[in-house]
Design a protein around this motif. Structure first.
Motif, short mmCIF file in Angstrom:
data_model
loop_
_atom_site.label_atom_id
_atom_site.label_comp_id
_atom_site.label_asym_id
_atom_site.label_seq_id
_atom_site.Cartn_x
_atom_site.Cartn_y
_atom_site.Cartn_z
N HIS A 29 38.95 70.61 2.80
CA HIS A 29 40.16 70.52 1.97
C HIS A 29 40.41 71.85 1.26
CE1 HIS A 29 43.10 68.10 -0.19
NE2 HIS A 29 42.62 68.52 -1.35
N LYS A 30 41.58 72.49 1.53
CA LYS A 30 41.84 73.81 0.97
C LYS A 30 43.28 74.24 1.26
CE LYS A 30 40.38 76.37 5.09
NZ LYS A 30 40.71 75.24 5.98
N PHE A 31 43.68 75.34 0.64
CA PHE A 31 44.94 76.03 0.90
C PHE A 31 44.64 77.52 0.77
CE2 PHE A 31 49.50 76.84 -0.83
CZ PHE A 31 49.97 77.18 0.43
N ASP A 32 43.89 78.04 1.75
CA ASP A 32 43.40 79.41 1.67
C ASP A 32 44.44 80.41 2.17
OD1 ASP A 32 43.31 78.96 4.39
OD2 ASP A 32 41.13 79.06 4.55
N LYS A 33 44.07 81.68 2.27
CA LYS A 33 45.05 82.72 2.59
C LYS A 33 45.74 82.52 3.94
CE LYS A 33 46.00 87.64 2.44
NZ LYS A 33 46.90 87.57 3.61
N PRO A 34 45.02 82.21 5.03
CA PRO A 34 45.75 81.99 6.29
C PRO A 34 46.78 80.86 6.18
CG PRO A 34 43.40 82.27 6.72
CD PRO A 34 43.56 82.17 5.24
N MET A 35 46.45 79.81 5.46
CA MET A 35 47.41 78.71 5.27
C MET A 35 48.56 79.15 4.38
SD MET A 35 44.58 75.65 4.83
CE MET A 35 45.69 74.24 5.01
N GLN A 36 48.25 79.90 3.34
CA GLN A 36 49.30 80.43 2.48
C GLN A 36 50.24 81.34 3.26
OE1 GLN A 36 47.69 82.14 -1.20
NE2 GLN A 36 46.10 80.53 -1.22
N ASP A 37 49.67 82.15 4.14
CA ASP A 37 50.51 83.04 4.96
C ASP A 37 51.52 82.25 5.78
OD1 ASP A 37 49.22 85.28 4.01
OD2 ASP A 37 47.89 85.51 5.74
N GLU A 38 51.08 81.14 6.37
CA GLU A 38 52.01 80.32 7.15
C GLU A 38 53.05 79.67 6.25
OE1 GLU A 38 52.29 76.73 10.47
OE2 GLU A 38 50.31 77.34 9.73
N ALA A 39 52.61 79.17 5.10
CA ALA A 39 53.55 78.53 4.17
C ALA A 39 54.60 79.53 3.68
CB ALA A 39 52.80 77.93 3.00
N PHE A 40 54.15 80.73 3.31
CA PHE A 40 55.07 81.73 2.78
C PHE A 40 56.05 82.18 3.86
CE2 PHE A 40 51.72 83.27 -0.54
CZ PHE A 40 51.78 82.03 -1.16
N ALA A 41 55.58 82.32 5.09
CA ALA A 41 56.48 82.68 6.19
C ALA A 41 57.51 81.58 6.42
CB ALA A 41 55.67 82.95 7.47
N TRP A 42 57.10 80.34 6.24
CA TRP A 42 58.03 79.20 6.37
C TRP A 42 59.11 79.27 5.29
CZ3 TRP A 42 58.73 75.79 10.21
CH2 TRP A 42 59.43 74.60 9.95
N TYR A 43 58.70 79.54 4.06
CA TYR A 43 59.69 79.71 2.98
C TYR A 43 60.63 80.87 3.30
CZ TYR A 43 56.91 76.62 -0.07
OH TYR A 43 56.25 75.54 -0.62
N ASP A 44 60.05 82.00 3.77
CA ASP A 44 60.89 83.16 4.10
C ASP A 44 61.94 82.80 5.15
OD1 ASP A 44 59.45 84.72 2.36
OD2 ASP A 44 58.31 85.78 3.91
N ARG A 45 61.50 82.04 6.16
CA ARG A 45 62.40 81.70 7.26
C ARG A 45 63.60 80.89 6.79
NH1 ARG A 45 60.74 77.95 12.53
NH2 ARG A 45 62.85 77.82 13.43
N TRP A 46 63.35 79.93 5.90
CA TRP A 46 64.40 79.00 5.54
C TRP A 46 65.07 79.28 4.20
CZ3 TRP A 46 65.94 76.49 9.58
CH2 TRP A 46 65.02 76.17 10.59
N LEU A 47 64.43 80.02 3.32
CA LEU A 47 65.03 80.29 2.01
C LEU A 47 65.57 81.70 1.85
CD1 LEU A 47 62.45 78.50 -0.35
CD2 LEU A 47 64.62 77.61 0.54
N LYS A 48 65.15 82.61 2.72
CA LYS A 48 65.62 84.00 2.60
C LYS A 48 66.71 84.35 3.60
CE LYS A 48 61.76 86.32 0.33
NZ LYS A 48 60.77 87.43 0.44
#
Length: 379
Positions: free
Chosen positions: A359-378
């Motif tokens: 159970h975690k939300f480490d840097k590789p997972m954060q990278d995917e989440a942030f790229a997802w935000y970039d794709r749809w919010l930016k």
């Protein structure tokens, strides 16, 4: 019969929920129009949530503002119609004046009600020792800060019963508080004792909320929507480009907020995706009272609450060795959500990824989440 949470009653209780789509599942053939279905299904969720009235847009008071680690940070608080004031942090890149895409960052549970915003946001180099250890879930990072550095306005607020919104020991009768004292809330020994008490107190809180005619998820949703009201009201935020996300308890809050509020243009649920069957048979013992809505499982599976947002962009991140869920039910939840988004002609707006580890939300997972935000919010 395989061992389960309620023994010989497990197969019977599981049969009530059943294997097929629930009554209001968009996967059922009678539902063709996604908007018409959402209207009906959301109303049923509202009826079950019994969310309390929590006022209008909160009137936030600025406690102080400062710069840290390349960010402009505001320490805020607002008063809801009940309970102690809510403390919050607003972060954005320093020197930026234009309207920014924004994310409501939802902190986790983690068995730690002494802390809230400080679990995922950092305002100085002086981290509390308990929070240094808590950062293990996040690869040592304060993910709200990391996201703000990418060009986002980020709001983090203390959830109901956490940190500034926690139950104060002095407000309780002795039969409940026993010998617990709250003389130095920053003491590691007191934090440990309080968190043990708060975990045991959850059943009392849940019972009391039921007696009041509401539910814990209903309170969460109502209060998170007030935070969203405030975030969208700011002049430096583009209210049409707002997302939310979080790990564990923050993922739970993402399920309800993103599933029920169309202002969330992009969502990321981390480490909190499975099925009612998984909770019922296998994993209720690892979870809090904050999840459950009486009556709803016959109408929608847990994962399908998040599916209420289809076709809006939705990311789910899971861990393969997450002890909070069984892998078969995590994968079954993914199949359900995939079917919902595919039927809504939005297969490209749903993604589910599985990462090795607990159970975690480490840097590789954060990278995917942030790229997802970039794709749809930016874009």
């Amino acid at each position: 019969m395989e061992p389960n949470m309620i023994g010989a009653y497990g197969p019977w209780a599981s049969s009530i929920v059943g294997d097929g789509p629930a009554r209001l599942s968009f996967r059922k053939p009678e539902f063709a129009d996604v908007e018409a279905w959402r209207t009906v299904a959301r109303q049923r969720v509202r009826d079950c949530l019994l969310a309390p009235e929590s006022g209008g847009v909160p009137k936030a008071t600025l406690q102080h503002q400062f710069e840290y680690d390349g960010l402009h940070i505001e320490h805020l608080h607002w008063q809801l119609p009940y309970g102690p004031p809510t403390e919050a942090l607003f972060l954005k890149p320093k020197g930026v004046t234009e309207r920014l895409p924004a994310v409501l960052a939802l902190h986790d549970h983690g068995g730690n009600k002494s802390f809230g915003t400080r679990k995922i946001a950092q305002i100085s180099d002086n981290l509390h020792p308990v929070m240094k250890k808590h950062r293990d879930y996040y690869g040592g990072l304060s993910w709200a800060n990391e996201l703000a550095k990418r060009g986002y306005a980020v709001l983090v607020h203390d959830a109901f019963a956490f940190a500034s919104r926690r139950i104060r020991v002095g407000d309780l009768p002795r039969v409940v508080r026993r010998d617990l004292k709250e003389e130095n809330p920053e003491s590691e020994q007191e934090i440990e004792a309080y968190n043990k008490f708060a975990g045991e107190h959850e059943s009392l809180m849940a019972k009391s909320l039921f007696c009041a005619g509401t539910t814990w998820p209903g309170v969460f949703l109502s209060e998170d929507q007030r935070a969203l009201d405030y975030l969208c009201s700011r002049d430096d935020v583009d209210a049409k480009r707002v997302g939310c996300g979080g790990l564990s308890g923050g993922g739970l809050r993402t399920v309800y907020l993103a599933g029920m509020d169309d202002r969330i243009a992009c969502a990321c649920c981390v480490g909190m995706m499975t099925t009612w069957r998984d909770y019922l048979l296998h994993k209720a013992h690892t979870h809090t009272w904050m999840i459950y809505i009486p009556g709803l499982p016959l109408d929608l599976d847990y994962c399908e609450i998040l599916g209420l947002r289809a076709p809006r962009p939705t990311l789910v991140l899971n861990d393969l060795e997450d002890d909070l869920f069984t892998l078969p039910e995590m994968k079954r939840a993914d199949q359900m959500l995939s079917a919902v988004f595919t039927k809504a002609n939005a297969a490209d707006r749903y993604r589910c990824s599985f990462y090795p580890g607990p159970h975690k939300f480490d840097k590789p997972m954060q990278d995917e989440a942030f790229a997802w935000y970039d794709r749809w919010l930016k874009s």
